[in-house]
Structure formats: C-alpha cells, structure tokens
Enzyme design. Structure first.
Site, short mmCIF file in Angstrom:
data_model
loop_
_atom_site.label_atom_id
_atom_site.label_comp_id
_atom_site.label_asym_id
_atom_site.label_seq_id
_atom_site.Cartn_x
_atom_site.Cartn_y
_atom_site.Cartn_z
N ASP A 235 31.71 40.52 40.70
CA ASP A 235 31.76 39.97 42.04
C ASP A 235 32.85 40.61 42.87
O ASP A 235 33.51 41.55 42.47
CB ASP A 235 32.00 38.46 41.92
N THR A 236 33.04 40.05 44.05
CA THR A 236 34.09 40.43 44.97
C THR A 236 35.46 40.47 44.30
O THR A 236 35.74 39.66 43.43
CB THR A 236 34.12 39.39 46.10
#
Length: 421
Positions: A235-236
């Site tokens: 993810d981010t």
C-alpha cells in the site's frame, strides 16, 4: 492509495464482525539517565510506514529493511539541524526508491500500463501543504510535492497570483521539470514484479469480462483469495516527524490502485486525507502528525488523516485513536455501503515537558506514537535521533478476525531530552 490491498480479488467476508484492539507499549529508553554535564540536543523522532495491506512473511526482512533505511535518512537530516518537513521528505524518498513499495519505483501500473503517482506533504509549523496527483515521469513524486510547499511559503507570484499547492497530470510534470526536478522515463520506474502483476491482473479482467455481468461476477471476485499475489499486496507509504524544535511534519506517497483508470487520484494527494501535521498552539496543547494508507476512496470519504489528528488532542491518545478508527472509519456513515473498510494510520503527538529531576534545567519533548489498521497487516519503523538504530515491526490483525471489520492498534512513548541554556 491502495495497491493490491484493494486488488482484483479480496478475502471472503465472514458473518462475524469484531473489533479487535491490540495495544503494546514499546517505550523508548529514558535518556535522563545518560545526561552528562554538557548540552544535549533533543534531536527528534521519526515514524514511517510501508503500507497497510498484506505483507508476506517471506518478504518481511525486505519490508523492515526499507523502513529502517527511511528512519535513518530522516534522523540524519534531523541531526544535521534540518526541520521536520525536510526530514520527512528524506524518509519518503527512501521509501519511494524501494522496489518493494507501491510508491515511486515499483508502483502499480494503471489500465493503460502506465505509472501515475500521488504524493503530499504538510508542514505543521506553517500549515502549508503541497501535493501532486496522477503524475508520470517523475522518480520521486514527494520531491515535487515538497517543492510546491516550499515555493508557496515564499509568498505570491508576479501580478499577485496565488502559487499552486496541488497539481495533477501533465501540468504537474511540466511544473516539476521547470523547477529543477529531474524527469524519469516511466519504463524505468516499473519493476519485474509490477510488470508481472499488471499482466496477471489484465488476464483476470479479460476473463471477468467474458463472464455474465451481475452478481455471479461480483461473488466470484469476493470469494477469491486476496493473498494470491503474495508479497505484492502492499500500500501507500508515509512518514511523520518531530524535529528538535518541536515542529511536526507528515508525508505520504503512492502508486495507487492496481489497474486504476488513468487520471485517478487517491488519498495520498488529497488534503486532510493522506497526511496531516499541526504544531501545538493556544487551542491545541499537542503538536500532531498523521499519515494514512489503505483504500483511497475510503480514506477520502472519511478525511481520516484530519479526523485522527483532531482525536489526538484528547487526554487518552490510545483510546481516542481507537474510537476514531471505529466511529469515523469502520462505522462511518459515509462508508455505510461498504462491506469492508480498509485503511491504516500512523499518528504521533508531542508536547514540551520539564524534568523535575535531577535538574530543573533539563527540558525536552514527550512523543506518544501509535499505529492502527483494519487491513491484514501494516509495516512500520521508528527511531529517535538519540538511538543507534531504528526499530521495525509488522503489525498484523489477530488470527480469526476479519480485515475491514476489525482493527489492530499499537504504540509507544519516546522521551526526547535536552539541556536548557
């Protein structure tokens, strides 16, 4: 924005809905015991994350290593006297450069087979914010976001024009190159893994399009294993920092969803959604900083970064974050139609303190930090400028709990000391 955490497939939903908080006090050593007669520097503190999503055990060493390097980069900046916003950007560059993260190099490819990135940074001292969305051909999007912030701090442009704080697409790329940020061919940002993931997801889409539309297609997607892509479900990335002056800063960067539509902008670029930083003031006794990760659409609709920052002004930070994640995110009316709410945050709050012993001249800062997520896992790292190395950890939901419906929460305390003049 999420990567494969919100990919083509997701774990099957079970009937049970359970909130599962987990708190661990990982307190830092108290440096008061090591204070000598010479002046000491507060130095600072950094907390980073390599995404809320799924992190395979087989790649745990790589995830932790990149978090460790990001912490070290930020601490080196702090030790040299850099402000929090400079240190947080240094941490993000390290996270973006890793092929194991969905940010910068190794980012997810969109439907057209291209890389478009989002990033933002916020300075708690000036409250200025800089962001880029759906930007291509830039190796480190955070550098553009940070440059936007610094240019805005200089004041108005010629003829009284207001400088931009958020640019997207081709305009963002042109502005970046015009302000000295070197361009990079998108092909060079793709990795062997991101290319293979793109081809695999493209095949899934082609097969899905051959199926009957409606419930059968949706049901099949939801029943498929969300972990099929293994270590790629990331993810981010983000970081939050406190500098020696007590200033805070936060940043976030993402390659976005796998197979996203070209031009899609996730939470990593949106104000109050990807990151938040705010120094202490008369109204707020604590300086606070937040960086988020997860399903961008969920984080945007709840403005989770700003909500968590506001919650940190409560007396009990752990309980406040627990309630914010439950009430403002998992059970948010803005996400009532979602069966799984995927996201994670790292947060900190900082206040000045005076040690009564052994001398009233000893001052410093008390930093309380936490992380929480509703995804299967979240990789974090943290380090004080007074420590020789960073600590890293992959936080996971307890066995038997349901991603998107349950949450984990952990944290600790760091006491940063200095000798007053």
């Amino acid at each position: 924005m999420t990567s494969n955490a919100e990919d083509m497939e997701s774990p099957q939903k079970t009937a049970a809905e359970q909130q599962t908080p987990l708190f661990k006090d990982t307190s830092w050593h108290n440096t008061r015991d090591s204070i000598q007669n010479h002046k000491l520097s507060v130095g600072g503190f950094v907390l980073v994350h390599a995404g809320a999503g799924y992190h395979s055990e087989s790649k745990a060493k790589e995830y932790k290593h990149v978090c460790k390097r990001a912490c070290q980069q930020a601490v080196e900046q702090l030790k040299s006297g850099a402000l929090a916003v400079e240190a947080v950007a240094a941490a993000l560059v390290e996270l973006e450069d890793s092929p194991f993260t969905n940010a910068g190099t190794g980012s997810n490819l969109n439907l057209s087979g291209e890389i478009e990135c989002d990033a933002s940074v916020m300075d708690g001292k000036s409250l200025q914010y800089g962001a880029v969305g759906a930007i291509s051909g830039i190796k480190n999007p955070i550098m553009v976001a940070n440059r936007l912030l610094s240019e805005a701090q200089k004041g108005k442009l010629s003829a009284g024009r207001i400088p931009p704080c958020f640019l997207v697409g081709r305009g963002a790329h042109e502005w970046a190159v015009g302000h000295g940020v070197p361009p990079c061919l998108s092909e060079k940002m793709a990795t062997k893994f991101s290319l293979s993931a793109y081809k695999r997801n493209k095949r899934k889409m082609e097969l899905a399009e051959k199926m009957d539309a409606g419930r059968n297609q949706t049901k099949k997607r939801r029943q498929s294993s969300g972990n099929e892509n293994g270590s790629g479900i990331l993810d981010t990335v983000g970081a939050i920092v406190v500098d020696m002056q007590g200033n805070v800063a936060a940043a976030v960067s993402s390659g976005g969803l796998a197979m996203k539509h070209p031009g899609r902008v996730g939470q990593a670029a949106h104000y109050g959604c990807g990151c938040w930083a705010e120094n202490a003031c008369n109204m707020n006794p604590y300086a606070t900083a937040v960086s988020t990760s997860g399903c961008g659409e969920h984080l945007i609709r709840t403005m989770l970064a700003r909500e968590c920052s506001a919650a940190m002004q409560s007396k009990d930070a752990h309980q406040a974050l627990l309630e914010a994640m439950q009430n403002k995110f998992i059970s948010s009316p803005f996400l009532a139609s979602e069966d799984r709410v995927l996201g994670g945050v790292i947060v900190l709050r900082c206040c000045r303190c005076v040690e009564p012993q052994p001398s009233s001249n000893i001052q410093g800062a008390l930093v309380e930090f936490h992380w929480s997520h509703t995804t299967e896992s979240m990789c974090i790292g943290y380090m004080s400028a007074q420590d020789s190395k960073a600590k890293t950890h992959i936080s996971r939901l307890p066995p038997g709990t349901v991603p998107g419906q349950s949450l984990a929460i952990e944290g600790g305390v760091c006491r940063l000391m200095s000798m007053a003049e």
